[in-house]
Design a protein around this motif. Structure first.
Motif, mmCIF file in Angstrom:
data_model
loop_
_atom_site.group_PDB
_atom_site.id
_atom_site.type_symbol
_atom_site.label_atom_id
_atom_site.label_comp_id
_atom_site.label_asym_id
_atom_site.label_seq_id
_atom_site.Cartn_x
_atom_site.Cartn_y
_atom_site.Cartn_z
ATOM 1 N N PHE A 17 0.836 -1.211 0.000
ATOM 2 C CA PHE A 17 0.000 0.000 0.000
ATOM 3 C C PHE A 17 0.866 1.255 0.000
ATOM 4 N N HIS A 18 2.027 1.160 0.647
ATOM 5 C CA HIS A 18 2.947 2.304 0.712
ATOM 6 C C HIS A 18 3.447 2.699 -0.674
ATOM 7 N N VAL A 19 3.503 1.747 -1.599
ATOM 8 C CA VAL A 19 3.913 2.063 -2.974
ATOM 9 C C VAL A 19 2.940 3.067 -3.590
ATOM 10 N N PHE A 20 1.657 2.900 -3.303
ATOM 11 C CA PHE A 20 0.629 3.796 -3.837
ATOM 12 C C PHE A 20 0.442 5.043 -2.970
ATOM 13 N N ASP A 21 0.782 4.925 -1.691
ATOM 14 C CA ASP A 21 0.572 6.030 -0.742
ATOM 15 C C ASP A 21 1.866 6.315 0.024
ATOM 16 N N PRO A 22 2.917 6.774 -0.671
ATOM 17 C CA PRO A 22 4.209 6.990 0.008
ATOM 18 C C PRO A 22 4.157 8.082 1.067
ATOM 19 N N GLN A 23 3.172 9.007 0.976
ATOM 20 C CA GLN A 23 3.068 10.081 1.972
ATOM 21 C C GLN A 23 2.401 9.616 3.267
ATOM 22 N N GLY A 24 1.810 8.425 3.255
ATOM 23 C CA GLY A 24 1.162 7.923 4.455
ATOM 24 C C GLY A 24 -0.180 8.580 4.737
ATOM 25 N N LYS A 25 -0.921 8.968 3.699
ATOM 26 C CA LYS A 25 -2.215 9.645 3.873
ATOM 27 C C LYS A 25 -3.272 8.701 4.441
ATOM 28 N N GLY A 26 -3.119 7.382 4.133
ATOM 29 C CA GLY A 26 -4.128 6.417 4.548
ATOM 30 C C GLY A 26 -5.150 6.129 3.463
ATOM 31 N N PHE A 27 -4.982 6.742 2.296
ATOM 32 C CA PHE A 27 -5.872 6.503 1.175
ATOM 33 C C PHE A 27 -5.114 6.756 -0.129
ATOM 34 N N VAL A 28 -5.684 6.258 -1.228
ATOM 35 C CA VAL A 28 -5.076 6.385 -2.553
ATOM 36 C C VAL A 28 -6.031 7.159 -3.448
ATOM 37 N N LEU A 29 -5.504 8.170 -4.132
ATOM 38 C CA LEU A 29 -6.272 8.951 -5.097
ATOM 39 C C LEU A 29 -5.992 8.456 -6.510
ATOM 40 N N ALA A 30 -6.789 8.922 -7.458
ATOM 41 C CA ALA A 30 -6.564 8.548 -8.856
ATOM 42 C C ALA A 30 -5.179 8.965 -9.314
ATOM 43 N N SER A 31 -4.698 10.126 -8.848
ATOM 44 C CA SER A 31 -3.364 10.604 -9.243
ATOM 45 C C SER A 31 -2.274 9.683 -8.722
ATOM 46 N N ASP A 32 -2.455 9.128 -7.498
ATOM 47 C CA ASP A 32 -1.478 8.171 -6.967
ATOM 48 C C ASP A 32 -1.435 6.915 -7.822
ATOM 49 N N LEU A 33 -2.615 6.419 -8.166
ATOM 50 C CA LEU A 33 -2.717 5.210 -8.974
ATOM 51 C C LEU A 33 -2.111 5.432 -10.355
ATOM 52 N N GLU A 34 -2.385 6.594 -10.939
ATOM 53 C CA GLU A 34 -1.845 6.912 -12.259
ATOM 54 C C GLU A 34 -0.321 6.930 -12.230
ATOM 55 N N GLY A 35 0.252 7.474 -11.144
ATOM 56 C CA GLY A 35 1.712 7.537 -11.044
ATOM 57 C C GLY A 35 2.358 6.171 -11.016
ATOM 58 N N LEU A 56 -13.069 -0.329 -5.941
ATOM 59 C CA LEU A 56 -12.702 -0.609 -4.549
ATOM 60 C C LEU A 56 -13.250 0.422 -3.573
ATOM 61 N N ASP A 57 -13.830 1.490 -4.094
ATOM 62 C CA ASP A 57 -14.293 2.603 -3.261
ATOM 63 C C ASP A 57 -15.717 2.346 -2.777
ATOM 64 N N GLY A 58 -15.819 1.555 -1.705
ATOM 65 C CA GLY A 58 -17.140 1.192 -1.212
ATOM 66 C C GLY A 58 -17.941 2.382 -0.714
ATOM 67 N N GLY A 59 -17.248 3.398 -0.172
ATOM 68 C CA GLY A 59 -17.939 4.562 0.350
ATOM 69 C C GLY A 59 -18.209 5.641 -0.669
ATOM 70 N N LYS A 60 -17.795 5.406 -1.915
ATOM 71 C CA LYS A 60 -17.983 6.363 -3.009
ATOM 72 C C LYS A 60 -17.422 7.744 -2.652
ATOM 73 N N THR A 61 -16.210 7.743 -2.104
ATOM 74 C CA THR A 61 -15.554 8.989 -1.702
ATOM 75 C C THR A 61 -14.553 9.483 -2.740
ATOM 76 N N GLN A 67 -8.400 0.262 4.576
ATOM 77 C CA GLN A 67 -9.211 -0.897 4.935
ATOM 78 C C GLN A 67 -9.867 -1.498 3.697
ATOM 79 N N GLU A 68 -10.303 -0.649 2.759
ATOM 80 C CA GLU A 68 -10.895 -1.152 1.514
ATOM 81 C C GLU A 68 -9.854 -1.938 0.717
ATOM 82 N N TYR A 69 -8.648 -1.392 0.651
ATOM 83 C CA TYR A 69 -7.550 -2.098 -0.016
ATOM 84 C C TYR A 69 -7.244 -3.414 0.696
ATOM 85 N N LEU A 70 -7.203 -3.375 2.038
ATOM 86 C CA LEU A 70 -6.859 -4.567 2.809
ATOM 87 C C LEU A 70 -7.888 -5.668 2.596
#
Length: 335
Positions: A17-35, A56-61, A67-70
């Motif tokens: 998950f850290h590969v997609f979220d290196p800043q440690g935000k706790g979530f992944v955005l489309a820009s993170d995934l694109e990178g 994967l976005d169960g909450g539609k946020t 947790q969704e990733y996990l």
């Protein structure tokens, strides 16, 4: 032991998950995934990114929370998990490749016997022990078609088995040279993509005319070109500069010095007006993959030898030209 296995798996999930979220935000955005997808040498449209997030976005946020990733990763691992008992042979040298394996618990011994007279045996460890977080079986995704080692479980082992389809993106296949298509096994594009994925490479951008490295410098990195073109040149023993050629998107440079531990044998400079975007891989990470994968080793050594032959042919041509026309630099001819 089951508690230990669960802890090991959780640590692997967190690292991924850290590969997609290196800043440690706790979530992944489309820009993170694109990178991350761009790092793998692929491009996706905004609609495709939105579909990936939505899946994967169960909450539609508009975000993928940890947790969704996990939940997704745990379900995937359960479907693809395999277990082997201590002493069991996981696969044997010469068998057809089917799966690439990631170890989630236990230890595995890798037994490799290089072909008789193999010229690069220094890169082959006869025996090597792998543990949690290590991987093996790259021939399943790099295209050679058969196993080059025998893998034996040292302890009870659990692995995640991944097929080639798990590493493929939709889209046209990469362009290959005719010699690569005929050879069947020489696939540097796939190996470079694997290096992108499995190393902590550093993005670097060079402006037009900027030098990536110079002939004679220490070779502690290799570069993969994401965009732009670079010029390959060298200075011969008589002091004249020879332009060997150019390399473009998807190609690499600097691998020869990383393999040989010798100084750089050429100078690489960005010649694109818009600059050059590269991925920089450390020699330590590069050599770890070369030693760990027969296919990566085969492709990168073959690529290095091809680059060396290109330089040798160019220098020989220039010597012949000098005998006929007199000596001058390539830059004088181009001017």
């Amino acid at each position: 032991e089951q508690v230990g296995n669960a802890a090991d798996e959780s640590a692997l999930f967190a690292d991924a998950f850290h590969v997609f979220d290196p800043q440690g935000k706790g979530f992944v955005l489309a820009s993170d995934l694109e990178g991350v997808i761009a790092r793998l040498g692929q491009r996706v449209t905004p609609d495709e990114l939105a579909q990936m997030i939505s899946a994967l976005d169960g909450g539609k946020t508009g975000k993928i929370h940890y947790q969704e990733y996990l939940n997704m990763a745990s379900a995937t691992v359960m479907q693809q998990k395999r277990a082997f008992s201590a002493g069991e042979v996981i696969f044997r040298e010469g068998e057809a490749s089917d799966y690439f394996y990631l170890i989630t618990s236990g230890r595995v011994r890798k037994l490799t016997k290089p072909p008789h007279g193999y010229a690069h045996s220094q890169w082959v460890a006869a025996e090597e022990e792998l543990s949690v977080g290590d991987y093996f079986g790259t021939s399943a995704i790099l295209g050679s078609g058969c196993r080059h080692s025998t893998m034996v479980a040292v302890t009870d082992v659990q692995v995640v088995a991944l097929a080639r389809d798990d590493f493929e993106f939709e889209g046209p296949p990469p362009r290959r040279r005719l010699s690569e298509r005929r050879g069947g096994r020489f696939s540097p594009e796939r190996s470079l993509r694997f290096i992108n994925m499995m190393t902590n490479n550093e993005p670097r951008i060079f402006g037009a005319g900027e030098v990536l490295f110079r002939q004679g410098e220490e070779g502690d990195t290799m570069f993969i070109l994401k965009s732009g073109r670079v010029q390959v040149s060298l200075v011969s023993s008589d002091g004249r500069k020879h332009i060997v050629g150019e390399r473009g998107t998807g190609e690499c440079c600097g691998e020869t010095a990383c393999l040989s531990a010798n100084p750089r044998n050429c100078t690489i400079a960005c010649v694109s007006d818009e600059g050059c975007e590269t991925l920089c891989v450390s020699r330590a990470d590069f050599l770890e993959l070369v030693r760990g994968s027969w296919d990566v080793r085969h492709d990168l050594i073959a690529l290095s030898e091809r680059h060396s032959r290109e330089k040798e042919r160019r220098v020989n041509f220039m010597r012949t030209r000098d005998e006929v026309c007199g000596g001058f630099d390539d830059e004088d001819v181009l001017a």
